[in-house]
Write a protein that holds these residues in place. Structure first.
Motif, PDB file in Angstrom:
ATOM      1  N   PRO A 276       0.838  -1.208   0.000  1.00  0.00           N
ATOM      2  CA  PRO A 276       0.000   0.000   0.000  1.00  0.00           C
ATOM      3  C   PRO A 276       0.869   1.253   0.000  1.00  0.00           C
ATOM      4  CG  PRO A 276       0.045  -1.004   2.191  1.00  0.00           C
ATOM      5  CD  PRO A 276       0.702  -1.971   1.251  1.00  0.00           C
ATOM      6  N   ASP A 277       0.663   2.098  -0.995  1.00  0.00           N
ATOM      7  CA  ASP A 277       1.509   3.290  -1.082  1.00  0.00           C
ATOM      8  C   ASP A 277       0.707   4.579  -1.180  1.00  0.00           C
ATOM      9  OD1 ASP A 277       0.589   2.846  -3.628  1.00  0.00           O
ATOM     10  OD2 ASP A 277       2.560   2.766  -4.580  1.00  0.00           O
ATOM     11  N   ASP A 278      -0.615   4.526  -0.932  1.00  0.00           N
ATOM     12  CA  ASP A 278      -1.394   5.762  -0.914  1.00  0.00           C
ATOM     13  C   ASP A 278      -2.524   5.652   0.099  1.00  0.00           C
ATOM     14  OD1 ASP A 278      -3.916   4.760  -2.388  1.00  0.00           O
ATOM     15  OD2 ASP A 278      -2.337   4.295  -3.831  1.00  0.00           O
ATOM     16  N   ALA A 279      -2.890   6.780   0.654  1.00  0.00           N
ATOM     17  CA  ALA A 279      -4.002   6.844   1.610  1.00  0.00           C
ATOM     18  C   ALA A 279      -4.676   8.199   1.438  1.00  0.00           C
ATOM     19  CB  ALA A 279      -3.497   6.663   3.042  1.00  0.00           C
ATOM     20  N   TYR A 333       8.286   1.821   4.731  1.00  0.00           N
ATOM     21  CA  TYR A 333       7.826   2.871   3.818  1.00  0.00           C
ATOM     22  C   TYR A 333       6.403   2.702   3.305  1.00  0.00           C
ATOM     23  CZ  TYR A 333      12.636   4.467   3.916  1.00  0.00           C
ATOM     24  OH  TYR A 333      13.850   4.933   4.335  1.00  0.00           O
ATOM     25  N   ALA A 334       5.864   1.496   3.255  1.00  0.00           N
ATOM     26  CA  ALA A 334       4.468   1.340   2.847  1.00  0.00           C
ATOM     27  C   ALA A 334       3.565   1.968   3.910  1.00  0.00           C
ATOM     28  CB  ALA A 334       4.139  -0.140   2.652  1.00  0.00           C
ATOM     29  N   LEU A 335       2.371   2.350   3.518  1.00  0.00           N
ATOM     30  CA  LEU A 335       1.465   3.046   4.432  1.00  0.00           C
ATOM     31  C   LEU A 335       0.529   2.071   5.132  1.00  0.00           C
ATOM     32  CD1 LEU A 335       0.486   6.210   2.333  1.00  0.00           C
ATOM     33  CD2 LEU A 335       2.453   5.849   3.841  1.00  0.00           C
ATOM     34  N   GLY A 336       0.391   2.256   6.440  1.00  0.00           N
ATOM     35  CA  GLY A 336      -0.569   1.464   7.193  1.00  0.00           C
ATOM     36  C   GLY A 336      -0.033   0.167   7.748  1.00  0.00           C
ATOM     37  N   LEU A 337       1.253  -0.099   7.559  1.00  0.00           N
ATOM     38  CA  LEU A 337       1.816  -1.326   8.101  1.00  0.00           C
ATOM     39  C   LEU A 337       2.355  -1.123   9.518  1.00  0.00           C
ATOM     40  CD1 LEU A 337       3.703  -2.861   5.037  1.00  0.00           C
ATOM     41  CD2 LEU A 337       1.307  -3.052   5.697  1.00  0.00           C
ATOM     42  N   ARG A 338       2.470   0.153   9.908  1.00  0.00           N
ATOM     43  CA  ARG A 338       2.873   0.501  11.274  1.00  0.00           C
ATOM     44  C   ARG A 338       1.838   1.455  11.863  1.00  0.00           C
ATOM     45  NH1 ARG A 338       9.336   0.886  12.177  1.00  0.00           N
ATOM     46  NH2 ARG A 338       9.907  -1.065  11.143  1.00  0.00           N
ATOM     47  N   GLU A 339       1.948   1.702  13.170  1.00  0.00           N
ATOM     48  CA  GLU A 339       0.980   2.570  13.837  1.00  0.00           C
ATOM     49  C   GLU A 339       0.982   3.967  13.224  1.00  0.00           C
ATOM     50  OE1 GLU A 339      -0.039   4.166  18.363  1.00  0.00           O
ATOM     51  OE2 GLU A 339       1.317   2.461  18.053  1.00  0.00           O
ATOM     52  N   VAL A 510       2.478  10.656  -9.466  1.00  0.00           N
ATOM     53  CA  VAL A 510       3.294  10.782  -8.256  1.00  0.00           C
ATOM     54  C   VAL A 510       2.812   9.867  -7.133  1.00  0.00           C
ATOM     55  CG1 VAL A 510       4.039  13.164  -8.695  1.00  0.00           C
ATOM     56  CG2 VAL A 510       1.865  12.740  -7.500  1.00  0.00           C
ATOM     57  N   THR A 511       1.849   8.998  -7.424  1.00  0.00           N
ATOM     58  CA  THR A 511       1.175   8.275  -6.342  1.00  0.00           C
ATOM     59  C   THR A 511       1.687   6.866  -6.107  1.00  0.00           C
ATOM     60  OG1 THR A 511      -0.559   7.589  -7.885  1.00  0.00           O
ATOM     61  CG2 THR A 511      -0.933   9.612  -6.633  1.00  0.00           C
ATOM     62  N   SER A 512       2.727   6.434  -6.832  1.00  0.00           N
ATOM     63  CA  SER A 512       3.247   5.079  -6.637  1.00  0.00           C
ATOM     64  C   SER A 512       4.776   5.048  -6.657  1.00  0.00           C
ATOM     65  CB  SER A 512       2.694   4.140  -7.724  1.00  0.00           C
ATOM     66  OG  SER A 512       1.303   3.994  -7.609  1.00  0.00           O
ATOM     67  N   PRO A 513       5.440   5.771  -5.767  1.00  0.00           N
ATOM     68  CA  PRO A 513       6.913   5.794  -5.788  1.00  0.00           C
ATOM     69  C   PRO A 513       7.552   4.490  -5.341  1.00  0.00           C
ATOM     70  CG  PRO A 513       6.103   6.954  -3.865  1.00  0.00           C
ATOM     71  CD  PRO A 513       4.895   6.631  -4.707  1.00  0.00           C
ATOM     72  N   LEU A 514       6.782   3.605  -4.712  1.00  0.00           N
ATOM     73  CA  LEU A 514       7.328   2.291  -4.351  1.00  0.00           C
ATOM     74  C   LEU A 514       7.384   1.363  -5.554  1.00  0.00           C
ATOM     75  CD1 LEU A 514       5.556   1.526  -0.936  1.00  0.00           C
ATOM     76  CD2 LEU A 514       7.940   2.141  -1.282  1.00  0.00           C
TER      77      LEU A 514
END
Length: 635
Positions: A276-279, A333-339, A510-514
């Motif tokens: 996941p790379d966007d929120a 760096y992915a979003l939502g995998l940590r608090e 610009v929404t998928s830099p991973l």
């Protein structure tokens, strides 16, 4: 060492001569006399002890005597060779000596009873040339280790193959022509595999066997001879790509000043997404689009940047993803995998009619919650998500009024079981939340482009010329395929221009830099600007954009070919398959059908038995896996 002791110098036998301080003379024979009258050539040289290996302390008669005995010891049925076999058997039968190093002196004494100087070079040469012993040189001394029976067998087989190479290859080529190889013939097929994988454009083996030298012919030959099975996918390697993820790790995100964004943002994605790379979120005033921030660690033109540029994008294959950035970067760096997640965020101000009024770019810390598309649809009336659905609806209307072209063709997710290699298909459900995410990403891309243009940044802009759409676009799926044919190729440049397909005045991804290099490159430039650092200049930006885009196009081609490959593998695994297809285009003497179950298109000659959008039932006939072709027919 004494005078006339036997030593090895430059891999030749030599005799020790007079000393001169810490050096001494050695004499050796460079070349021997021959029956044609060529004279022997001798040489002398001052050396240190470290330059030679001692064979025997005793005094040898002469170099010629050493060489004469060596010739007899190396003869076909020499006494020394017989003694070597006996000694090897003796050492191998004892647990203490089997596989253990023995000094040359000890082995020579077992062979000959004593080490005679005149025989030392011959015994050494015979041992070194034997199958039974392996030579080891350690700490300036010579040792021999008795080989196992398996090692001896392998060495003898290799020696036989070398001696009879032409004869063995000729027999192999005949078997290859008949496509009736032996299991051990696989060792001769390396250049055929290289051709099938595209790492070379020639194959001597195929040429010698009379086969045309093409990757497709090589692939077919490997299948016919059972060197490969049908599940071998050659396309990533053939297109110069790795089927494994990048290995250069990103470090922990650096500590830097960031804005803490209040509330919860939502990363909405498919259930099989692992990166996941966007929120997105709406705070009552601004739409927030948060994007993963690997550029906080990846410096322009660093090793990681170059690796990502060479890949162009994450390669999504049915058998798994080969990531543009390393697997271990996702946790940080992915979003939502940590608090809490670190992001590069686009803070977007929208007008009354949904138009983008302003966009700011910030380095942030956000609280991200992950949702599947299905779960987000269930929650679309909640206070947190309802505004996002409304923003998406208004933005879609705005773009449509500006001439955006929306094409909807059913998608299928293909996966391959890593153990059984069985292929399976799953229809991708159309969820309204998927449109929400898409509209938010379009707004972020539009906002980034405006931000870069306003601040005069060299930037990877993406544009698309307006299509010429005829008035007679049919209804249904056939109309979607007709629209797809009308679309123009996308353009990547440092000069902004309208993106007619999206219906926006300027745009950048610009929404998928991973997983896309162009996005990562854009982030590098935005971060440099925000931190007041040196920007990537126009020429460099254009060069890196072009390199990354070329690699991404190769990645897309590898994905397309791999999907087709595995679809054909599925049909080979299920020879009785039959399925429904929709007629999406009709021309004189041929028609195009879309098989929704497989996400596959096929052309069948002759007049179509149904009208556009009508359905037929098809079955698979001849399947040509190396050429990615299958002949479908009506049931």
């Amino acid at each position: 060492m004494n005078k006339s002791s036997v030593v090895i110098y430059k891999n030749l036998p030599a005799l020790v001569g007079e000393r001169d301080g810490d050096k001494f003379l050695v004499d050796w024979c460079v070349s021997r006399a021959t029956s044609t009258g060529k004279k022997a050539v001798y040489a002398s040289q001052k050396v240190r002890e470290k330059d030679v290996l001692l064979l025997c302390e005793g005094a040898a008669s002469s170099i010629d005597v050493l060489l004469d005995f060596a010739e007899s010891a190396l003869a076909e049925n020499s006494e020394v060779k017989a003694q070597i076999s006996e000694t090897h058997e003796l050492l191998l039968s004892d647990e203490e000596t089997a596989g253990a190093e023995q000094s040359f002196k000890d082995v020579a004494e077992l062979l000959r009873g004593e080490v005679k100087a005149d025989e030392s070079w011959g015994v050494y040469s015979a041992l070194k040339a034997s199958f039974e012993f392996e030579e080891r040189v350690r700490d300036g001394a010579i040792y021999f280790v008795p080989r196992s029976e398996d090692e001896i067998k392998n060495l003898k087989e290799k020696a036989y193959e070398k001696e009879h190479a032409d004869e063995l290859r000729a027999a192999f080529i005949e078997r290859l022509k008949a496509k009736n190889l032996l299991p051990e013939d696989s060792k001769y097929m390396g250049d055929v595999e290289a051709l099938a994988l595209g790492t070379t454009d020639k194959s001597k083996t195929m040429k010698d066997a009379g086969f045309k030298e093409t990757p497709e012919k090589a692939h077919k030959l490997l299948l016919d001879t059972k060197i490969w099975d049908i599940t071998r996918n050659p396309y990533p390697v053939r297109l110069g790509l790795s089927a494994k993820s990048a290995t250069v790790s990103l470090g922990v995100p650096p500590e830097e000043e960031r804005v803490r964004v209040a509330g919860v943002s939502y990363a909405i994605d498919s259930e099989w997404s692992t990166d996941p790379d966007d929120a997105i979120a709406f705070d009552g005033e601004f739409l927030w689009v948060h994007i993963a921030d690997p550029a906080s660690f990846v410096a322009p033109d660093s090793e990681i940047d170059k690796v990502a540029r060479g890949r162009g994008a994450t390669l999504y294959l049915p058998e798994g993803a080969a990531r543009m950035l390393s697997e271990d970067c996702l946790e940080d760096y992915a979003l939502g995998l940590r608090e809490e997640s670190r992001a590069l965020s686009f803070k977007i101000k929208l007008g009354e009619n949904g138009e983008l009024e302003d966009c700011d770019v910030l380095r942030t810390i956000v609280n991200v919650k992950r949702l599947t598309y299905e779960k987000a649809d269930e929650l679309k009336e909640t206070p947190e998500l309802k505004p996002l659905f409304e923003i998406a609806r208004r933005n879609a209307e705005r773009r449509n009024k500006a001439g955006a072209v929306n094409i909807s063709i059913p998608e299928v997710h293909i996966s391959v079981d890593s153990e059984t290699k069985q292929v399976s298909f799953e229809s991708v459900a159309h969820c309204e939340s998927g449109e929400v995410v898409r509209e938010a990403m379009v707004l972020a891309g539009e906002g980034a482009a405006r931000f870069a243009f306003k601040n005069n940044l060299p930037f990877p802009f993406i544009s698309q010329d307006a299509p010429e759409i005829p008035k007679d676009i049919p209804e249904g799926l056939a109309g979607q395929f007709r629209l797809r044919k009308c679309m123009r190729k996308r353009n990547v440049n440092i000069t902004p221009a309208s993106h007619a397909g999206l219906g926006v005045g300027m745009y950048s991804q610009v929404t998928s830099p991973l997983r896309r290099y162009g996005d990562l490159l854009g982030h590098e430039q935005l971060r440099a600007f925000l931190k007041g650092e040196k920007l990537i200049d126009k020429d460099t930006m254009l060069m890196r954009m072009s390199e990354g885009d070329a690699a991404m196009q190769a990645s897309k081609k590898a994905e397309r070919n791999s999907r087709t490959h595995w679809t054909l593998v599925y049909l080979l695994q299920h020879p009785e398959w039959q399925g429904e297809a929709i007629c999406v285009d009709k021309q004189a003497g041929r028609a195009l059908y879309f098989i929704s179950e497989l996400g596959m298109e096929t052309v069948i000659g002759g007049e179509a038995p149904v009208e556009l959008n009508g359905t037929v039932t098809l079955k698979a006939g001849k399947i040509d896996l190396p050429n990615l072709e299958v002949a479908f027919s009506f049931v």
